[in-house]
Design a protein around this motif. Structure first.
Motif, PDB file in Angstrom:
ATOM      1  N   SER A 352       0.832  -1.045   0.124  1.00  0.00           N
ATOM      2  CA  SER A 352       0.101  -0.037   0.087  1.00  0.00           C
ATOM      3  C   SER A 352       0.726   1.231  -0.051  1.00  0.00           C
ATOM      4  CB  SER A 352      -0.952  -0.109   1.260  1.00  0.00           C
ATOM      5  OG  SER A 352      -0.097  -0.005   2.473  1.00  0.00           O
ATOM      6  N   GLN A 353       2.170   1.214   0.280  1.00  0.00           N
ATOM      7  CA  GLN A 353       3.040   2.292   0.405  1.00  0.00           C
ATOM      8  C   GLN A 353       3.505   2.880  -0.842  1.00  0.00           C
ATOM      9  OE1 GLN A 353       3.190   3.719   3.688  1.00  0.00           O
ATOM     10  NE2 GLN A 353       1.571   2.247   3.413  1.00  0.00           N
ATOM     11  N   ILE A 354       2.638   3.385  -1.856  1.00  0.00           N
ATOM     12  CA  ILE A 354       3.020   3.770  -2.908  1.00  0.00           C
ATOM     13  C   ILE A 354       2.305   5.602  -3.211  1.00  0.00           C
ATOM     14  CG2 ILE A 354       0.980   2.908  -4.148  1.00  0.00           C
ATOM     15  CD1 ILE A 354       4.151   3.528  -6.040  1.00  0.00           C
ATOM     16  N   ALA A 355       3.437   6.312  -3.639  1.00  0.00           N
ATOM     17  CA  ALA A 355       2.820   7.999  -3.593  1.00  0.00           C
ATOM     18  C   ALA A 355       2.418   8.264  -5.034  1.00  0.00           C
ATOM     19  CB  ALA A 355       4.265   8.598  -3.209  1.00  0.00           C
ATOM     20  N   PRO A 356       1.621   9.122  -4.939  1.00  0.00           N
ATOM     21  CA  PRO A 356       1.202   9.742  -6.262  1.00  0.00           C
ATOM     22  C   PRO A 356       2.513  10.489  -7.230  1.00  0.00           C
ATOM     23  CG  PRO A 356       0.375  11.031  -4.570  1.00  0.00           C
ATOM     24  CD  PRO A 356       1.145   9.941  -3.807  1.00  0.00           C
ATOM     25  N   VAL A 357       2.150  10.996  -8.349  1.00  0.00           N
ATOM     26  CA  VAL A 357       3.189  11.632  -9.055  1.00  0.00           C
ATOM     27  C   VAL A 357       3.877  12.904  -8.230  1.00  0.00           C
ATOM     28  CG1 VAL A 357       3.791  13.005 -11.082  1.00  0.00           C
ATOM     29  CG2 VAL A 357       2.382  11.002 -11.288  1.00  0.00           C
ATOM     30  N   PRO A 358       3.092  13.822  -7.637  1.00  0.00           N
ATOM     31  CA  PRO A 358       3.395  14.807  -6.758  1.00  0.00           C
ATOM     32  C   PRO A 358       3.711  14.051  -5.313  1.00  0.00           C
ATOM     33  CG  PRO A 358       1.071  14.975  -7.054  1.00  0.00           C
ATOM     34  CD  PRO A 358       1.529  13.987  -7.729  1.00  0.00           C
ATOM     35  N   ARG A 359       4.883  13.434  -5.188  1.00  0.00           N
ATOM     36  CA  ARG A 359       5.386  12.520  -4.284  1.00  0.00           C
ATOM     37  C   ARG A 359       5.780  13.430  -3.059  1.00  0.00           C
ATOM     38  NH1 ARG A 359      10.777   9.335  -4.181  1.00  0.00           N
ATOM     39  NH2 ARG A 359      11.555  11.332  -3.749  1.00  0.00           N
ATOM     40  N   ASP A 360       6.528  14.271  -3.171  1.00  0.00           N
ATOM     41  CA  ASP A 360       6.953  14.806  -1.823  1.00  0.00           C
ATOM     42  C   ASP A 360       6.021  16.263  -1.530  1.00  0.00           C
ATOM     43  OD1 ASP A 360       9.085  12.843  -1.360  1.00  0.00           O
ATOM     44  OD2 ASP A 360      10.091  13.688  -3.181  1.00  0.00           O
ATOM     45  N   TYR A 361       4.902  16.110  -1.030  1.00  0.00           N
ATOM     46  CA  TYR A 361       4.175  17.350  -0.802  1.00  0.00           C
ATOM     47  C   TYR A 361       4.957  18.192  -0.098  1.00  0.00           C
ATOM     48  CZ  TYR A 361       0.242  20.321   0.007  1.00  0.00           C
ATOM     49  OH  TYR A 361      -0.494  21.546   0.219  1.00  0.00           O
ATOM     50  N   GLY A 362       4.757  19.545  -0.651  1.00  0.00           N
ATOM     51  CA  GLY A 362       5.136  20.694   0.602  1.00  0.00           C
ATOM     52  C   GLY A 362       6.760  20.832   0.429  1.00  0.00           C
ATOM     53  N   ALA A 363       7.213  20.463  -0.544  1.00  0.00           N
ATOM     54  CA  ALA A 363       8.670  20.475  -0.592  1.00  0.00           C
ATOM     55  C   ALA A 363       9.373  21.809  -0.714  1.00  0.00           C
ATOM     56  CB  ALA A 363       9.282  19.507  -1.949  1.00  0.00           C
ATOM     57  N   PHE A 364       8.620  22.890  -1.134  1.00  0.00           N
ATOM     58  CA  PHE A 364       9.128  24.195  -1.232  1.00  0.00           C
ATOM     59  C   PHE A 364       7.932  25.242  -1.122  1.00  0.00           C
ATOM     60  CE2 PHE A 364      10.633  28.022  -3.423  1.00  0.00           C
ATOM     61  CZ  PHE A 364      11.909  28.186  -2.833  1.00  0.00           C
ATOM     62  N   ALA A 365       8.368  26.331  -0.431  1.00  0.00           N
ATOM     63  CA  ALA A 365       7.157  27.178  -0.188  1.00  0.00           C
ATOM     64  C   ALA A 365       7.990  28.561  -0.143  1.00  0.00           C
ATOM     65  CB  ALA A 365       6.177  26.902   1.204  1.00  0.00           C
ATOM     66  N   ILE A 366       7.510  29.584  -0.456  1.00  0.00           N
ATOM     67  CA  ILE A 366       7.976  30.949  -0.233  1.00  0.00           C
ATOM     68  C   ILE A 366       7.145  31.811   0.861  1.00  0.00           C
ATOM     69  CG2 ILE A 366       8.289  33.300  -1.606  1.00  0.00           C
ATOM     70  CD1 ILE A 366       8.347  31.733  -3.941  1.00  0.00           C
ATOM     71  N   THR A 367       7.861  32.377   1.692  1.00  0.00           N
ATOM     72  CA  THR A 367       7.354  32.985   2.783  1.00  0.00           C
ATOM     73  C   THR A 367       6.729  34.539   2.465  1.00  0.00           C
ATOM     74  OG1 THR A 367       9.104  33.844   3.933  1.00  0.00           O
ATOM     75  CG2 THR A 367       8.554  31.759   4.254  1.00  0.00           C
ATOM     76  N   SER A 368       6.110  35.161   3.369  1.00  0.00           N
ATOM     77  CA  SER A 368       5.674  36.657   3.306  1.00  0.00           C
ATOM     78  C   SER A 368       6.993  37.729   3.365  1.00  0.00           C
ATOM     79  CB  SER A 368       4.710  36.749   4.129  1.00  0.00           C
ATOM     80  OG  SER A 368       4.933  36.679   5.492  1.00  0.00           O
ATOM     81  N   VAL A 369       8.038  37.132   4.013  1.00  0.00           N
ATOM     82  CA  VAL A 369       8.912  38.181   4.351  1.00  0.00           C
ATOM     83  C   VAL A 369       9.996  38.164   2.959  1.00  0.00           C
ATOM     84  CG1 VAL A 369       9.004  37.537   6.715  1.00  0.00           C
ATOM     85  CG2 VAL A 369      10.630  36.463   5.142  1.00  0.00           C
ATOM     86  N   ASN A 370       9.705  37.459   2.009  1.00  0.00           N
ATOM     87  CA  ASN A 370      10.591  37.126   1.012  1.00  0.00           C
ATOM     88  C   ASN A 370      10.360  38.578   0.026  1.00  0.00           C
ATOM     89  OD1 ASN A 370      11.727  36.627  -1.832  1.00  0.00           O
ATOM     90  ND2 ASN A 370      11.681  34.471  -1.165  1.00  0.00           N
ATOM     91  N   LYS A 371      11.395  39.439  -0.338  1.00  0.00           N
ATOM     92  CA  LYS A 371      11.445  40.471  -1.047  1.00  0.00           C
ATOM     93  C   LYS A 371      11.696  40.233  -2.538  1.00  0.00           C
ATOM     94  CE  LYS A 371      13.534  43.448   2.821  1.00  0.00           C
ATOM     95  NZ  LYS A 371      14.594  44.319   2.904  1.00  0.00           N
ATOM     96  N   TYR A 372      11.909  38.998  -2.934  1.00  0.00           N
ATOM     97  CA  TYR A 372      12.164  38.574  -4.242  1.00  0.00           C
ATOM     98  C   TYR A 372      11.432  37.395  -4.508  1.00  0.00           C
ATOM     99  CZ  TYR A 372      16.239  41.410  -3.100  1.00  0.00           C
ATOM    100  OH  TYR A 372      16.915  42.639  -2.683  1.00  0.00           O
ATOM    101  N   PRO A 373      10.109  37.397  -4.461  1.00  0.00           N
ATOM    102  CA  PRO A 373       9.343  36.070  -4.694  1.00  0.00           C
ATOM    103  C   PRO A 373       9.301  35.843  -6.436  1.00  0.00           C
ATOM    104  CG  PRO A 373       7.924  37.857  -4.607  1.00  0.00           C
ATOM    105  CD  PRO A 373       9.248  38.610  -4.077  1.00  0.00           C
ATOM    106  N   GLU A 374       9.655  36.688  -7.410  1.00  0.00           N
ATOM    107  CA  GLU A 374       9.226  36.210  -8.759  1.00  0.00           C
ATOM    108  C   GLU A 374      10.943  35.629  -8.967  1.00  0.00           C
ATOM    109  OE1 GLU A 374       7.092  40.240  -8.330  1.00  0.00           O
ATOM    110  OE2 GLU A 374       9.001  39.361  -7.660  1.00  0.00           O
ATOM    111  N   ALA A 375      12.098  36.114  -8.488  1.00  0.00           N
ATOM    112  CA  ALA A 375      13.299  35.577  -8.662  1.00  0.00           C
ATOM    113  C   ALA A 375      13.334  34.207  -7.889  1.00  0.00           C
ATOM    114  CB  ALA A 375      14.280  36.409  -7.925  1.00  0.00           C
TER     115      ALA A 375
END
Length: 534
Positions: A352-375
């Protein structure tokens, strides 16, 4: 079932209860970033006057910028600052990243402390954010929405989301926001742990590969008592797994217990059922208790660290364990073989231990203090290309790897030292935000691993329902219920396994789960499934 889907993809695609096309018209990363000096401009760059963000090519920005990222460091890794991927990518992109490194053990606590204290980095890398954490921190404004940033500054990720619609649906909240992006795994064998058994010991003792849980019990006893390492000592480790509950979930399928919707859930006849207090689960715990009591399971299974677990794989003195690859026992790989799951007492035989294609959920996120979100979005998007993933996973061509028919392979001298490749890449240890395709998987998907995966394929669930992203109000309800239920479930399960709690207390265990309103939790998952199945 109302609908039968032939692929994991479609089941995952629908699990949020809506299929999102295009980007939300609601809040977006760019509106947040505009308040901090960034804005969107023409076709080829953002229109920030002092340092335009290019939407293609390198460098990403003409004038260097710095970002701070909080990250998990696996026991096998070296310092991120010494990894060629980040050294070379800094020169390519003009973006310097200072990593705030936290070890795997205790990482979740340190991550939660960042949000509780509001001492946020610019981004979280290899962050392992759960669905509940993502909604909570996104709704509070500590994480920014990413959907418009993806649309404008992440061409590689956007292309993958179009190719695999389940990715967008699996990371989009019911309100239409994306607060975190996953690791993406298009290679099936990279989405599950294999079952590795010491074939050399089987051969030495004249044993066959165990086909049932009863067979496994007899094999483990032989490993314990038969001196298969021929040193005259009773020092063999029959069976081990990662710390805590993984041993439960690896063996659950033999007792008819699945892991649908990211939880202790079976879905049958359109009915969602949480099996945490079922008699089938009791059977599993009784079985594991027998193994533990007879010293057939690692006595340190509830106390060893990740580093210690990985080291046990490479000793050659372990009989049976679970891992995605053969990386940790490469020098003795001929000693092991991948096998199929065992059938349980009622004939159930499920991996039963099989992950979907987006396997590692929440691997990257940008916070509200980031001055360069586009970059920042441009920076991470590179790793969702084969070129970027190759740099991340293999380092420098000619120095760390060679190309053969367009596929990167580590140099032999790098592999000659155990664990050396893990020092140069953050992928080792899992959870890094990037794409794993067949084009970049030569090391984790060699023939031995492919053969091990083939042993599992007939026993994989036909449909894999990914964890639902609830709306904020429902997520809070789920969070409150699961905080208590999960803690109690895991604590009591551990006690049952090690013998600190008698099975005479099973009725009390079931009664307590009911008092904790496990039925209410089941209904919330049922509602999520019903929306998905329409």
């Amino acid at each position: 079932m109302r609908k039968t889907w032939g692929r994991y993809a479609f089941a995952t695609m629908l699990v949020t209860g809506l299929i999102v096309s295009g980007c939300s018209n609601g809040g977006n990363g760019n509106s947040n970033s505009n308040e901090k000096g960034g804005n969107t401009g023409g076709a080829n760059s953002s229109s920030t006057a002092d340092n335009a963000v290019k939407t293609e090519g390198f460098p990403i920005v003409d004038s260097p910028i710095k970002l701070k990222m909080f990250t998990r460091v696996a026991p096998v890794n070296g310092p991120f600052k010494d990894m060629p991927v980040f050294q070379d990518y800094e020169k390519m992109s003009n973006i310097k990243v200072d990593f705030i490194e936290a070890p795997t053990d205790g990482f979740a606590e340190k991550k939660n402390l960042l949000f509780a204290s509001n001492e946020l980095p610019d981004a979280l890398y290899r962050s392992g954010l759960t669905q509940l954490e993502t909604v909570r921190y996104g709704s509070s404004g500590q994480l920014i929405p990413l959907e418009n940033l993806i649309d404008q500054y992440a061409p590689n990720l956007k292309s993958l989301m179009e190719q695999y619609p389940e990715i967008r649906a699996g990371i989009t909240t019911p309100e239409g926001h994306i607060y975190a992006i996953p690791g993406i795994v298009t290679l099936g064998s990279a989405r599950t742990d294999k079952r590795w058994i010491n074939k050399a010991w089987l051969d030495k003792l004249g044993l066959k590969v165990p086909e049932t849980t009863d067979d496994l019990y007899e094999v483990l006893k032989a490993f314990r008592d038969g001196d298969p390492n021929s040193n005259g000592k009773a020092d063999e480790l029959p069976m081990t797994a990662r710390i805590g509950m993984p041993i439960v979930y690896q063996m659950a399928g033999a007792f008819g217990l699945d892991s649908q919707l990211g939880y202790n859930i079976n879905v049958e006849g359109d009915k969602v059922h949480i099996w945490s207090g079922d008699e089938q689960y009791k059977e599993l715990l009784v079985y594991l208790n027998k193994l533990y009591k007879e010293k057939l399971i690692d006595p340190e299974i509830f106390s060893h660290t990740e580093a210690q677990y990985l080291a046990k794989q490479g000793t050659g003195n372990t009989g049976y364990f679970f891992d995605q690859t053969n990386n940790n026992f490469l020098t003795i790989q001929d000693q092991y073989v991948g096998i199929a799951p065992q059938a349980g007492p009622n004939g159930d035989r499920l991996h039963s231990q099989i992950a979907p294609v987006p396997r590692d959920y929440g691997a990257f996120a940008i916070t509200s203090v980031n001055k360069y979100p586009e970059a920042t979005m441009r920076w991470i998007d590179y790793f969702y290309s084969d070129e970027g993933s190759t740099l991340l996973r293999f380092g420098r061509e000619g120095e760390h790897y060679d190309l053969k028919d367009g596929i990167p392979y580590y140099k032999e001298e790098l592999l000659s030292v155990a664990g050396e490749q893990a020092k140069i890449t953050p992928y080792a240890g899992g959870g890094a935000p990037h794409i794993i395709s067949d084009k970049v998987a030569s090391f984790i998907n060699p023939p031995q691993v492919q053969e091990a995966y083939e042993q599992l394929e007939p026993y994989l669930p036909k449909i894999r329902y990914a964890p639902p992203l609830f709306d904020e109000e429902t997520a809070q309800k789920v969070n409150v219920l699961r905080n208590d239920i999960d803690k109690y479930f895991e604590e009591q399960s551990t006690k049952f396994i090690v013998g600190a709690l008698s099975f005479d207390k099973w009725d009390e265990f079931q009664s307590t789960l009911k008092k904790m309103n496990i039925a209410d939790l089941e209904k919330l998952y049922q509602d999520a499934y019903d929306k998905m199945a329409k």
